[in-house]
Design a protein around this motif. Sequence first.
Motif, PDB file in Angstrom:
ATOM      1  N   ASN A  32      -4.280  -0.937 -15.616  1.00 43.03           N
ATOM      2  CA  ASN A  32      -5.038  -0.308 -14.517  1.00 43.03           C
ATOM      3  C   ASN A  32      -4.504  -0.688 -13.136  1.00 43.03           C
ATOM      4  O   ASN A  32      -5.252  -1.029 -12.233  1.00 43.03           O
ATOM      5  CB  ASN A  32      -6.520  -0.696 -14.601  1.00 43.03           C
ATOM      6  CG  ASN A  32      -7.076  -0.422 -15.978  1.00 43.03           C
ATOM      7  OD1 ASN A  32      -7.260  -1.346 -16.773  1.00 43.03           O
ATOM      8  ND2 ASN A  32      -7.284   0.836 -16.290  1.00 43.03           N
ATOM      9  N   VAL A  33      -3.206  -0.605 -13.008  1.00 46.53           N
ATOM     10  CA  VAL A  33      -2.593  -1.060 -11.768  1.00 46.53           C
ATOM     11  C   VAL A  33      -2.630   0.038 -10.701  1.00 46.53           C
ATOM     12  O   VAL A  33      -2.357   1.199 -10.978  1.00 46.53           O
ATOM     13  CB  VAL A  33      -1.145  -1.508 -12.044  1.00 46.53           C
ATOM     14  CG1 VAL A  33      -0.311  -1.431 -10.798  1.00 46.53           C
ATOM     15  CG2 VAL A  33      -1.135  -2.930 -12.599  1.00 46.53           C
ATOM     16  N   ASN A  34      -3.011  -0.348  -9.488  1.00 43.13           N
ATOM     17  CA  ASN A  34      -3.000   0.556  -8.341  1.00 43.13           C
ATOM     18  C   ASN A  34      -2.116  -0.026  -7.257  1.00 43.13           C
ATOM     19  O   ASN A  34      -2.017  -1.245  -7.115  1.00 43.13           O
ATOM     20  CB  ASN A  34      -4.404   0.737  -7.771  1.00 43.13           C
ATOM     21  CG  ASN A  34      -5.216   1.696  -8.616  1.00 43.13           C
ATOM     22  OD1 ASN A  34      -5.051   2.906  -8.523  1.00 43.13           O
ATOM     23  ND2 ASN A  34      -6.076   1.138  -9.463  1.00 43.13           N
ATOM     24  N   LYS A  35      -1.497   0.854  -6.481  1.00 42.21           N
ATOM     25  CA  LYS A  35      -0.657   0.375  -5.384  1.00 42.21           C
ATOM     26  C   LYS A  35      -0.666   1.390  -4.253  1.00 42.21           C
ATOM     27  O   LYS A  35      -0.503   2.588  -4.465  1.00 42.21           O
ATOM     28  CB  LYS A  35       0.780   0.182  -5.881  1.00 42.21           C
ATOM     29  CG  LYS A  35       1.759  -0.204  -4.813  1.00 42.21           C
ATOM     30  CD  LYS A  35       1.589  -1.649  -4.399  1.00 42.21           C
ATOM     31  CE  LYS A  35       2.500  -2.000  -3.235  1.00 42.21           C
ATOM     32  NZ  LYS A  35       2.166  -3.321  -2.707  1.00 42.21           N
ATOM     33  N   HIS A  36      -0.891   0.898  -3.052  1.00 42.21           N
ATOM     34  CA  HIS A  36      -0.853   1.754  -1.863  1.00 42.21           C
ATOM     35  C   HIS A  36       0.143   1.186  -0.881  1.00 42.21           C
ATOM     36  O   HIS A  36       0.285  -0.015  -0.766  1.00 42.21           O
ATOM     37  CB  HIS A  36      -2.223   1.791  -1.179  1.00 42.21           C
ATOM     38  CG  HIS A  36      -3.289   2.376  -2.047  1.00 42.21           C
ATOM     39  ND1 HIS A  36      -3.765   3.641  -1.883  1.00 42.21           N
ATOM     40  CD2 HIS A  36      -3.960   1.863  -3.106  1.00 42.21           C
ATOM     41  CE1 HIS A  36      -4.694   3.892  -2.793  1.00 42.21           C
ATOM     42  NE2 HIS A  36      -4.823   2.815  -3.556  1.00 42.21           N
ATOM     43  N   PHE A  37       0.830   2.066  -0.175  1.00 38.17           N
ATOM     44  CA  PHE A  37       1.558   1.648   1.031  1.00 38.17           C
ATOM     45  C   PHE A  37       0.815   2.272   2.187  1.00 38.17           C
ATOM     46  O   PHE A  37       0.913   3.469   2.414  1.00 38.17           O
ATOM     47  CB  PHE A  37       3.008   2.134   1.002  1.00 38.17           C
ATOM     48  CG  PHE A  37       3.888   1.352   0.056  1.00 38.17           C
ATOM     49  CD1 PHE A  37       3.786  -0.026  -0.009  1.00 38.17           C
ATOM     50  CD2 PHE A  37       4.806   1.993  -0.753  1.00 38.17           C
ATOM     51  CE1 PHE A  37       4.592  -0.754  -0.871  1.00 38.17           C
ATOM     52  CE2 PHE A  37       5.614   1.263  -1.616  1.00 38.17           C
ATOM     53  CZ  PHE A  37       5.505  -0.105  -1.669  1.00 38.17           C
TER      54      PHE A  37
ATOM     55  N   LEU B 246       0.974   4.213  -6.804  1.00 39.12           N
ATOM     56  CA  LEU B 246       0.663   4.204  -8.229  1.00 39.12           C
ATOM     57  C   LEU B 246      -0.848   4.264  -8.381  1.00 39.12           C
ATOM     58  O   LEU B 246      -1.580   3.599  -7.651  1.00 39.12           O
ATOM     59  CB  LEU B 246       1.186   2.922  -8.880  1.00 39.12           C
ATOM     60  CG  LEU B 246       2.699   2.751  -8.916  1.00 39.12           C
ATOM     61  CD1 LEU B 246       3.057   1.353  -9.391  1.00 39.12           C
ATOM     62  CD2 LEU B 246       3.348   3.791  -9.822  1.00 39.12           C
ATOM     63  N   GLU B 247      -1.313   5.054  -9.328  1.00 42.83           N
ATOM     64  CA  GLU B 247      -2.753   5.190  -9.513  1.00 42.83           C
ATOM     65  C   GLU B 247      -3.146   4.850 -10.934  1.00 42.83           C
ATOM     66  O   GLU B 247      -2.713   5.509 -11.874  1.00 42.83           O
ATOM     67  CB  GLU B 247      -3.189   6.632  -9.174  1.00 42.83           C
ATOM     68  CG  GLU B 247      -3.391   6.840  -7.693  1.00 42.83           C
ATOM     69  CD  GLU B 247      -3.735   8.288  -7.375  1.00 42.83           C
ATOM     70  OE1 GLU B 247      -3.814   9.107  -8.321  1.00 42.83           O
ATOM     71  OE2 GLU B 247      -3.896   8.585  -6.186  1.00 42.83           O
ATOM     72  N   ASP B 248      -3.918   3.811 -11.070  1.00 46.84           N
ATOM     73  CA  ASP B 248      -4.536   3.441 -12.329  1.00 46.84           C
ATOM     74  C   ASP B 248      -3.553   3.514 -13.489  1.00 46.84           C
ATOM     75  O   ASP B 248      -3.767   4.226 -14.467  1.00 46.84           O
ATOM     76  CB  ASP B 248      -5.740   4.356 -12.604  1.00 46.84           C
ATOM     77  CG  ASP B 248      -6.660   3.707 -13.628  1.00 46.84           C
ATOM     78  OD1 ASP B 248      -6.719   2.465 -13.650  1.00 46.84           O
ATOM     79  OD2 ASP B 248      -7.282   4.453 -14.407  1.00 46.84           O
ATOM     80  N   LEU B 249      -2.490   2.761 -13.370  1.00 48.04           N
ATOM     81  CA  LEU B 249      -1.421   2.869 -14.350  1.00 48.04           C
ATOM     82  C   LEU B 249      -1.512   1.747 -15.385  1.00 48.04           C
ATOM     83  O   LEU B 249      -1.696   0.585 -15.035  1.00 48.04           O
ATOM     84  CB  LEU B 249      -0.089   2.801 -13.599  1.00 48.04           C
ATOM     85  CG  LEU B 249       1.172   3.041 -14.392  1.00 48.04           C
ATOM     86  CD1 LEU B 249       2.151   3.834 -13.556  1.00 48.04           C
ATOM     87  CD2 LEU B 249       1.801   1.734 -14.838  1.00 48.04           C
ATOM     88  N   SER B 250      -1.413   2.129 -16.659  1.00 44.34           N
ATOM     89  CA  SER B 250      -1.440   1.139 -17.729  1.00 44.34           C
ATOM     90  C   SER B 250      -0.255   1.363 -18.653  1.00 44.34           C
ATOM     91  O   SER B 250       0.161   2.500 -18.864  1.00 44.34           O
ATOM     92  CB  SER B 250      -2.729   1.246 -18.546  1.00 44.34           C
ATOM     93  OG  SER B 250      -3.838   0.973 -17.722  1.00 44.34           O
ATOM     94  N   LEU B 251       0.258   0.267 -19.200  1.00 49.61           N
ATOM     95  CA  LEU B 251       1.456   0.372 -20.026  1.00 49.61           C
ATOM     96  C   LEU B 251       1.627  -0.909 -20.826  1.00 49.61           C
ATOM     97  O   LEU B 251       1.456  -2.004 -20.295  1.00 49.61           O
ATOM     98  CB  LEU B 251       2.669   0.571 -19.102  1.00 49.61           C
ATOM     99  CG  LEU B 251       4.066   0.505 -19.689  1.00 49.61           C
ATOM    100  CD1 LEU B 251       4.294   1.674 -20.636  1.00 49.61           C
ATOM    101  CD2 LEU B 251       5.102   0.542 -18.568  1.00 49.61           C
ATOM    102  N   SER B 252       1.951  -0.747 -22.129  1.00 43.72           N
ATOM    103  CA  SER B 252       2.248  -1.914 -22.947  1.00 43.72           C
ATOM    104  C   SER B 252       3.716  -1.887 -23.317  1.00 43.72           C
ATOM    105  O   SER B 252       4.210  -0.886 -23.828  1.00 43.72           O
ATOM    106  CB  SER B 252       1.442  -1.891 -24.247  1.00 43.72           C
ATOM    107  OG  SER B 252       0.085  -1.929 -23.956  1.00 43.72           O
ATOM    108  N   ILE B 253       4.389  -2.988 -23.068  1.00 40.53           N
ATOM    109  CA  ILE B 253       5.798  -3.075 -23.444  1.00 40.53           C
ATOM    110  C   ILE B 253       5.901  -4.150 -24.515  1.00 40.53           C
ATOM    111  O   ILE B 253       5.432  -5.279 -24.328  1.00 40.53           O
ATOM    112  CB  ILE B 253       6.667  -3.429 -22.225  1.00 40.53           C
ATOM    113  CG1 ILE B 253       6.566  -2.299 -21.195  1.00 40.53           C
ATOM    114  CG2 ILE B 253       8.109  -3.649 -22.646  1.00 40.53           C
ATOM    115  CD1 ILE B 253       7.079  -2.674 -19.837  1.00 40.53           C
ATOM    116  N   LYS B 254       6.495  -3.761 -25.655  1.00 39.99           N
ATOM    117  CA  LYS B 254       6.579  -4.713 -26.756  1.00 39.99           C
ATOM    118  C   LYS B 254       7.743  -5.667 -26.543  1.00 39.99           C
ATOM    119  O   LYS B 254       8.707  -5.359 -25.854  1.00 39.99           O
ATOM    120  CB  LYS B 254       6.761  -3.959 -28.082  1.00 39.99           C
ATOM    121  CG  LYS B 254       5.479  -3.259 -28.539  1.00 39.99           C
ATOM    122  CD  LYS B 254       5.698  -2.459 -29.791  1.00 39.99           C
ATOM    123  CE  LYS B 254       6.156  -1.096 -29.450  1.00 39.99           C
ATOM    124  NZ  LYS B 254       6.186  -0.032 -30.336  1.00 39.99           N
TER     125      LYS B 254
END
Lengths: 311, 363, 282
Positions: free
Chosen positions: B9-14, B20-28
């Motif tokens: 649930n990552v967000n990022k603003h400049f 980036l808006e509400d980003l989720s990701l699993s890296i094995k």
Amino acid sequence: MADQLTMPQTAMPAAGVKIPSADIYAPQWRNFMFVAPFLFFFTTLLVFPLLWGMWLSFHKADTFSSGKFIGLGNYVRLFHDKVFLQSVWNTFYFVLLTVPTLALIGLFLALCLNRRTRTAAVLRTLFFSSSVLSVTIVTLIWRIVFIPNVGLLSTIYGWFGATAPAFISDPSLAMIGIAIATIWWCIGLPMMLFLSALQQIPQDIYEAAALDNANRWQTLRSIKLPSIKRTFILVVIIQIVLQFQLFGQAWLMTRGGPNNLTKPIVLYIYDTAFRRWDLGLGAAASEILFILILIAAMAQYLVTRSRGDQT
Amino acid sequence: MTADIEIRNVNKHFGAMAVLEDLSLSIKAREFIVFLGPSGCGKSTLLRMIAGLETVDSGEIAINNERIDHLPPGKRGIAMVFQSYALYPHMTVRDNMAFGLENIGMSREVIDARINEAARILEMPHLLERKPGQLSGGQRQRVAIGRAIVKEPKAFLFDEPLSNLDAALRTRTRLELAQLHQRLHSTMIFVTHDQVEAMTLADRIVVMNNRKIEQIGTPMEIYERPATKFVAGFVGAPAMNFVEATLDRSAENAAARFADGTSVQTEIVSNQLSDGKHTFGIRSEDVPIVAAGQGNADGVVEVLERLGERTLVYARLGDGQQIVGSDAGNSRVAVGHKVGLAFDGQKSHLFDETGRAWHAREA
Amino acid sequence: MSAPAVSIKGRAFGDHLLLALVILLSIVMIAPVLWVIGLSLKDNAELMADPNSVFHAPYTLKNYINTLGTSSVFIWVRNSIIVAGGLTLGTLILSSLAGYGFARLNFPGRNILFIIVLFGLAVPEQAVLVARHQIFSVLKFHNTHHGLILPGLSASFGVFLMTQYFKAIPKELDEAAMLDNAGRFRIFWKVLLPLTLPAQATLGIFTFLGAWNDYFWPLISATKKDMFTLTVGMASTQTNFAQSEGIGFLMAQAVFAGAPILIVYLFFQKYIVTAVSGAAVR
């Protein structure tokens, strides 16, 4: 698409807890430590004396204390002091003598020496070399040029049986003598500034002009001069700021004489504050000089600032 | 060393602009992940957030179940290869690699051993005493990778590391990176806008566009079953053919009808599709060129691109719609010819108005 | 930097005229210096009898021997070296630290502080001179080496130059070093500072030259003969100039003081020109 975004099922230990994110560019007080040493000297030796000098200019100050508060008394005295008014006039006269000459000769040399030949490089070195000498050496050199009998000028005039003009003792020539020495000393900087401006003109503009059958005069008038117009203004302002601070040449060549005719503002300040020890009056005079220089510096800032607009 | 990475649930603003808006990701663990997307999609920002070079406005990043988003970059146990390599210009190659290890107080013997091992893997023992200025672009690239290897990080981050290399060297380095991954068995995250790099290197590709993830999948999933119209158009060269179409959903599988009357029978199940407008999509290799009248539609050849092993045929349909088909490398088709286009229903895709993709049932 | 190589007939005359002008100006530049060197090699009595004796032998090194025999000269040279060297070292340290701080680090009030520092560029020495003299009197800093060094440490130019230079170094180097576990000071010291060597050279030579040639503040602050710098000391011996009994001697002094600076200039020309032009335009 939803099936590809698998939500993690494993619980993270710190999940949900608000921890500030690491920010390598966050403002931090300890970063201030890098600028603190300089700021210490800047504040104590520049900012404070600047303000203290303004304060002093309203007092009858001596070497060790600020003395009695007299309001604008020092400024009133200044504007009734014929010697001060004379020194202001002298300074403007000197600036008028030197600045246009420096700008024009500098431009002329830059235009002539803007070549890749070895001779041009040697001459550039030559014309800048005087700038690295101290004022003591420069004045020594020019006094020996101007001095009667063994002076270079009187020797040359002597070959033709003539008498050389007395650049140092003649009231109408003394300031011109100082101006000549100054121009000899300072010619390097305007030349270098013009050269660097000329070198920023892209080579292909010349090539295009050559294809358009422009002759050298046309190239100079329609390409070179317009593109260094701003540099010209800049050189003039820089030189105004520098020459306003005339001191060493006048002090060492003529001591401000004859009859205070070559006494510039800075020499007036020196005399008042450090030879007659009237520090309040000296401070007031230096505030006047500061304002004059600040006006020129502001003009320089505006010229530098608007550089982006035109290109 | 290797690690899994969890982004939640990552967000990022400049400033006022969301990156980036509400980003989720699993890296094995041990996975080679590629962030693929056009410039400005946020892929480099996401990488720099993992590295700790950008803040995380909200959300969490964890490595091996430990949150790292509050840790400074050096404490995260990751290594990064920059696009510009960011080698220290005044240090020799050896010192470049040693710097990070000296900073954590590692003993000289261990440092030397690691550097020698990395130099051996990257075949550059002879470069160790040189400075970056004396190296070619490809050699600098190796040093940058070497500087990452010696740290034995939990994960390697690559920020468009091949974009400063010329075409031939890029291909070779790509291959070497793939071998390196097999050899080190380490988690690697690689950012690029080049779909060929993504396709050739990735175990899984994360396609990003406009602040969010479009699709995560293996290269073949991305290519054959793109999740969205954006992915379909972004991946693959030449770009997928898109044609506005109306659907006939009377049969079990839908049929797409173009404006000029052409009809293509797809193998996409009708009842999952909605009413609205759809776009029909198909890759050029799934549109073989046949004799006029023999395919679903006829078109006039406008441009031929001979690629050697096959020929791309740009044909215009009766209503002006352009379709890129493909023919054999030694195709006899010529510009101006009328040809037939045979659409492969099994390889056809449909995209609804939201951009969501529908594909034939998997075989 | 070359002029266009277009050859047009009939421009030879203009060329010759320009050349003649440049040669004339060159003579004006050189002749006084040659005259000074010539006089410095002549015996005084002979010079008084006939100035034209400069153009022929006998020449003598007597004046130089006398110059070196003046015990004060060596003290002045030593003072100048201490003052210019100390100021240069101090300026390099302060400017590098502050330049890195302003260019790379964030701290509360950074931007406003930088603007104030830039404003310092516009303050002429005369505006702070009187107050500074009083402060130094109270602190008993006059006639000391640090009294001559300290004022120069408040100059903004070095900070301005180093800030610009640090800003031009790619930020990725800092970031790579952060990933390499280096702290702020270690990044400054091990990674960035070595890359600023050209700027250090420029700033160093510029500062040294400026301090060596400075006349105004040393004149006011150093009033005891054994605290004079070379520039002030030489000026002080010129009072009996008019009698011209020591003309050859004075000229030898001028050569003695000027030659090293000119040699330094020839070696470091590139840096000096960069620095002086940079200081002017800033």
